[in-house]
Design a protein around this motif. Structure first.
Motif, mmCIF file in Angstrom:
data_model
loop_
_atom_site.group_PDB
_atom_site.id
_atom_site.type_symbol
_atom_site.label_atom_id
_atom_site.label_comp_id
_atom_site.label_asym_id
_atom_site.label_seq_id
_atom_site.Cartn_x
_atom_site.Cartn_y
_atom_site.Cartn_z
ATOM 1 N N ASP A 1 0.605 -1.593 -0.057
ATOM 2 C CA ASP A 1 -0.101 -0.259 0.032
ATOM 3 C C ASP A 1 1.322 0.946 -0.123
ATOM 4 O OD1 ASP A 1 0.916 -0.855 2.479
ATOM 5 O OD2 ASP A 1 -1.021 0.462 3.313
ATOM 6 N N ILE A 2 2.108 1.291 0.789
ATOM 7 C CA ILE A 2 3.250 2.546 0.609
ATOM 8 C C ILE A 2 3.923 2.862 -0.559
ATOM 9 C CG2 ILE A 2 4.714 3.467 2.022
ATOM 10 C CD1 ILE A 2 3.137 2.449 4.357
ATOM 11 N N ALA A 3 4.040 1.325 -0.930
ATOM 12 C CA ALA A 3 4.677 1.340 -2.052
ATOM 13 C C ALA A 3 4.237 1.928 -3.478
ATOM 14 C CB ALA A 3 5.002 -0.061 -2.204
ATOM 15 N N GLU A 4 3.067 1.594 -3.163
ATOM 16 C CA GLU A 4 1.628 2.196 -4.782
ATOM 17 C C GLU A 4 1.523 3.701 -4.713
ATOM 18 O OE1 GLU A 4 -1.630 0.172 -3.854
ATOM 19 O OE2 GLU A 4 -0.727 -1.788 -5.560
ATOM 20 N N THR A 5 1.740 4.220 -3.482
ATOM 21 C CA THR A 5 1.859 5.951 -2.728
ATOM 22 C C THR A 5 3.289 6.383 -3.349
ATOM 23 O OG1 THR A 5 1.984 5.284 -1.109
ATOM 24 C CG2 THR A 5 -0.002 5.431 -1.848
ATOM 25 N N ILE A 6 4.443 6.022 -3.435
ATOM 26 C CA ILE A 6 5.193 6.424 -3.575
ATOM 27 C C ILE A 6 5.609 7.716 -4.479
ATOM 28 C CG2 ILE A 6 6.302 5.035 -4.577
ATOM 29 C CD1 ILE A 6 9.055 4.872 -2.910
ATOM 30 N N GLU A 7 5.311 7.720 -6.058
ATOM 31 C CA GLU A 7 5.231 8.751 -6.030
ATOM 32 C C GLU A 7 5.069 10.051 -5.659
ATOM 33 O OE1 GLU A 7 6.191 9.138 -9.953
ATOM 34 O OE2 GLU A 7 6.985 6.362 -9.906
ATOM 35 N N GLU A 8 3.612 10.428 -5.098
ATOM 36 C CA GLU A 8 3.041 11.161 -4.363
ATOM 37 C C GLU A 8 3.756 11.564 -3.248
ATOM 38 O OE1 GLU A 8 -0.232 8.281 -5.112
ATOM 39 O OE2 GLU A 8 1.331 9.326 -6.700
ATOM 40 N N ASN A 9 4.369 10.265 -2.881
ATOM 41 C CA ASN A 9 4.171 10.304 -1.061
ATOM 42 C C ASN A 9 6.003 10.888 -0.786
ATOM 43 O OD1 ASN A 9 4.930 10.544 1.445
ATOM 44 N ND2 ASN A 9 3.759 8.618 1.918
ATOM 45 N N GLU A 10 6.342 12.981 -0.426
ATOM 46 C CA GLU A 10 7.142 13.224 -0.433
ATOM 47 C C GLU A 10 7.641 12.542 1.213
ATOM 48 O OE1 GLU A 10 8.386 15.032 -2.383
ATOM 49 O OE2 GLU A 10 7.603 14.901 -3.870
ATOM 50 N N GLU A 11 7.277 11.955 1.864
ATOM 51 C CA GLU A 11 7.676 11.989 3.347
ATOM 52 C C GLU A 11 8.124 10.578 3.287
ATOM 53 O OE1 GLU A 11 3.972 11.495 6.729
ATOM 54 O OE2 GLU A 11 5.706 10.822 8.016
ATOM 55 N N ILE A 12 7.308 9.396 2.191
ATOM 56 C CA ILE A 12 8.245 8.270 2.490
ATOM 57 C C ILE A 12 9.437 8.068 1.393
ATOM 58 C CG2 ILE A 12 7.389 7.074 0.459
ATOM 59 C CD1 ILE A 12 7.506 5.350 3.084
ATOM 60 N N LYS A 13 9.739 9.443 0.402
ATOM 61 C CA LYS A 13 10.846 9.180 -0.087
ATOM 62 C C LYS A 13 12.076 10.022 0.312
ATOM 63 C CE LYS A 13 8.896 10.890 -4.794
ATOM 64 N NZ LYS A 13 8.661 11.576 -5.073
ATOM 65 N N GLY A 14 11.525 11.089 1.876
ATOM 66 C CA GLY A 14 13.053 11.552 2.481
ATOM 67 C C GLY A 14 13.368 10.471 3.475
ATOM 68 N N ASN A 15 11.672 9.670 4.123
ATOM 69 C CA ASN A 15 12.536 8.808 4.582
ATOM 70 C C ASN A 15 13.926 7.225 3.840
ATOM 71 O OD1 ASN A 15 10.911 9.573 7.123
ATOM 72 N ND2 ASN A 15 9.201 8.309 6.254
ATOM 73 N N ILE A 16 12.850 7.750 2.466
ATOM 74 C CA ILE A 16 13.999 6.350 1.873
ATOM 75 C C ILE A 16 15.805 6.796 2.389
ATOM 76 C CG2 ILE A 16 14.299 5.321 -0.200
ATOM 77 C CD1 ILE A 16 11.386 5.313 -0.519
ATOM 78 N N ILE A 17 15.368 8.400 2.014
ATOM 79 C CA ILE A 17 17.132 8.726 1.859
ATOM 80 C C ILE A 17 17.333 8.846 2.958
ATOM 81 C CG2 ILE A 17 18.076 10.671 1.950
ATOM 82 C CD1 ILE A 17 15.947 10.992 -0.165
ATOM 83 N N ASN A 18 16.912 9.159 4.587
ATOM 84 C CA ASN A 18 17.896 8.829 5.602
ATOM 85 C C ASN A 18 18.181 7.492 6.222
ATOM 86 O OD1 ASN A 18 16.865 11.101 6.178
ATOM 87 N ND2 ASN A 18 15.152 11.494 6.604
ATOM 88 N N PHE A 19 16.693 6.364 5.669
ATOM 89 C CA PHE A 19 17.430 5.448 5.639
ATOM 90 C C PHE A 19 18.578 5.090 5.276
ATOM 91 C CE2 PHE A 19 15.834 0.146 5.009
ATOM 92 C CZ PHE A 19 16.819 0.313 6.260
ATOM 93 N N LEU A 20 18.521 5.128 4.017
ATOM 94 C CA LEU A 20 20.398 4.756 3.557
ATOM 95 C C LEU A 20 20.894 5.091 3.840
ATOM 96 C CD1 LEU A 20 21.674 3.738 0.719
ATOM 97 C CD2 LEU A 20 20.687 6.045 -0.214
ATOM 98 N N ASN A 21 21.389 6.769 4.580
ATOM 99 C CA ASN A 21 21.934 7.231 5.021
ATOM 100 C C ASN A 21 22.396 7.039 6.569
ATOM 101 O OD1 ASN A 21 22.481 9.658 3.308
ATOM 102 N ND2 ASN A 21 20.980 10.802 4.856
ATOM 103 N N SER A 22 21.243 6.512 6.833
ATOM 104 C CA SER A 22 22.048 5.296 8.530
ATOM 105 C C SER A 22 22.761 4.458 7.744
ATOM 106 C CB SER A 22 20.141 4.659 8.794
ATOM 107 O OG SER A 22 20.045 6.192 9.363
ATOM 108 N N LEU A 23 21.927 3.186 6.787
ATOM 109 C CA LEU A 23 22.278 2.233 6.701
ATOM 110 C C LEU A 23 24.041 2.586 6.303
ATOM 111 C CD1 LEU A 23 19.683 0.435 4.344
ATOM 112 C CD2 LEU A 23 20.678 0.172 6.773
#
Lengths: 40, 524
Positions: free
Chosen positions: B275-297
């Motif tokens: 359900d979240i993957a489907e909204t990724i295009e317009e979901n700025e918050e999840i895009k930000g979380n992906i970048i933060n997740f990558l930084n942490s890793l």
């Protein structure tokens, strides 16, 4: 040639097809030359 | 396709058909066939040239070339602040601030270097002294008759602007067979020059620091904050700079095929629920979380890469009381030994200067052994200086960042640590590792290492997994195991790149075409 209405993806495909044909012609030419030299 | 191109493609099929039916049963027919081949070859080579020119034109138009002035300005500002921060670095003494540690270390490992680079380091040392107001001349090279002899030629050739001259090579050859330790003598002599002038050099840095602070009119905390802010701004600008994004793909650093729609969808499905993957295009918050997740890793991956340094320092920290006075004690021992060496050298030359006659006589066994002892003591001094820093600067509140930053301030300790850990490491690889650590520590996205105690070292993998589970990522601690971590980072890097491409107003399809044109037409 006018490429105005050809998008870049199509133009790349077009280039590849011409290239493929030129390679085909080259191969045919080599075949003929090979035959000629073996007949001699 | 245009009508013309369609026609040409149809013509290709027709030509193939004609060629396949043409007889080649006698020399005459073969000649006709050959002539037809040549005719077609000429015709299609012309078409290919025209298409090639058009593709080149489009490539040149699409590839961004203009440098972003904002990025250049930020880089200049960061460079200035880095210099001030270096001056304010309390971990380093003036020896490290001058960069003498690096140059002298290279000279000391002359057997791993080439002759040219050792001479360059000698020149760099002289320049470094000159920069802090110490003019070094031949009179300062009194460590041995051989140093005096070599440096005499070195200064003469330096004056001519040619430290790689045959004259220097010949002089080295001549001395080397009499004294294979010549480079060690030069190294020790350089260290001796530093100690003789230490208080003047310290004052130079103190004055420079005060002047810079006064001029900038800010505190150390403000400078640090400003540095991190600028670094963040720079990273943000660079990640969505169209020219830099294109360059990554055109240079081969990134592969555009990793960003194909199906592959990206599979990667996203592995880290986010449907359900979240489907909204990724317009979901700025999840895009930000992906970048933060990558930084942490990435931060965690770098932490694992340099964990052996933390483990090494921990051992010395546990017995830190032993290192309370070691630096000063070794320094005093060296002073005493160098006084003795000075006396021996004076005895060998009553005038106090090395004459040609004396050079021919060589040096006594006692002097040779004494220099060898001093060399060992200087080695001890380098390490004791670092261990003493552990005693004075590290405590139970120190973070992983503090520990790695201390190691990063002491080149000799750090390189020794790398040499011990990575057996058979090459000199250029050592510097690569040093730069990697420096880059890691200066990454403004670091969060964990600045808040985690080096003593406790919590289960960072679990902390990261728990945090991002809360943000809906489908992740387990096991995904952060050393053998899975790299693959997870690659997936996130691809997703992140797709986000940046969109932010930069570029299209994956367009970049793919540019890469293809570059490959087809062999564009440099």
């Amino acid at each position: 040639m006018d490429f105005k209405n050809v998008n870049t993806g199509e133009l790349i495909d077009f280039y590849k097809k011409i290239d493929e044909f030129l390679k085909y012609l080259e191969k045919e030419k080599q075949g003929i030359e090979k035959n000629n030299s073996s007949n001699e | 396709m245009s009508i013309k191109t369609e026609e040409i493609l149809e013509k290709i099929s027709a030509s193939k058909e004609i060629l396949s039916t043409m007889p080649k049963n006698n020399p005459k027919n073969v000649e006709i066939f050959k002539a037809k081949l040549e005719e077609l070859e000429k015709e299609y080579a012309t078409y290919q040239d025209q298409v090639s020119n058009e593709l080149k034109k489009r490539y040149e138009k699409a590839v961004k070339k203009t440098e972003n002035k904002e990025i250049e300005n930020l880089k200049t500002r960061i460079k200035t602040i880095t210099y001030i921060l270096e001056l304010l670095n309390e971990e380093k003494t003036s020896y490290e601030k001058m960069g003498l540690d690096r140059s002298i270390f290279t000279i000391s490992r002359y057997y791993k270097e080439n002759f040219e680079s050792v001479n360059e380091q000698i020149q760099i040392c002289l320049d470094k002294f000159s920069k802090v107001g110490i003019v070094v001349s031949l009179d300062d090279f009194n460590y041995s008759i051989y140093v005096k002899d070599y440096m005499k030629t070195f200064f003469q050739e330096l004056k001519k602007g040619n430290i790689h001259s045959d004259k220097i090579k010949e002089k080295f050859e001549e001395i080397y067979w009499k004294c294979p330790e010549i480079m060690i003598h030069i190294e020790l002599n350089m260290r001796n020059i530093y100690f003789k002038n230490e208080s003047i050099i310290d004052k130079y840095f103190e004055k420079e620091k005060n002047e810079k602070l006064k001029k900038a009119n800010i505190t150390l905390a403000e400078i640090n904050k400003s540095y991190i802010d600028l670094k963040k701004q720079l990273m943000e600008k660079m990640t969505i700079e169209p020219r830099l994004i294109q360059e990554k793909f055109l240079s081969g650093e990134c592969n555009i095929h990793n960003l194909e729609s199906d592959k990206l969808k599979t990667d996203i499905a592995k880290i986010l629920p449907k359900d979240i993957a489907e909204t990724i295009e317009e979901n700025e918050e999840i895009k930000g979380n992906i970048i933060n997740f990558l930084n942490s890793l990435q931060e965690y991956q770098n932490y694992l890469k340099f964990k052996f340094i933390i483990d090494d320092i921990k051992q010395f920290y546990e017995e830190k009381e032993n290192y309370k006075k070691v630096y000063l004690e070794t320094k005093k021992e060296i002073e005493t030994l160098e006084k003795k060496l000075n006396k021996l050298n004076k005895k060998a030359n009553k005038k106090g200067l090395f004459g040609i006659k004396k050079i021919a006589n060589g040096q006594t066994q006692e002097t040779k052994e004494l220099i060898q002892t001093i060399k060992e003591k200087y080695k001890e001094l380098d390490m004791n200086k670092f261990y003493n820093k552990i005693y004075t600067d590290i405590n139970e509140d120190s973070t992983i960042y503090d520990i790695l930053n201390l190691a990063n301030s002491y080149y000799v300790y750090l390189t020794t640590c790398f040499i011990d850990h990575f057996k058979n490491i090459k000199p250029e690889e050592i510097n690569e590792k040093v730069n990697e650590l420096d880059e890691f520590l200066n990454n403004p996205s670091n969060a964990m290492i600045k808040h985690t105690s080096f003593i406790e070292e919590n289960d960072l993998a679990l902390i990261i997994a728990d945090k991002y589970k809360l943000l809906h990522f489908t992740i387990d601690k096991q995904d952060l195991d050393a053998k899975h971590l790299g693959a997870l980072i690659t997936k996130l890097e691809n997703i992140q790149m797709a986000i940046y491409i969109r932010k930069a107003n570029l299209k994956i399809e367009d970049i793919k075409e540019l890469c293809e044109i570059k490959k087809l037409l062999d564009i440099n």
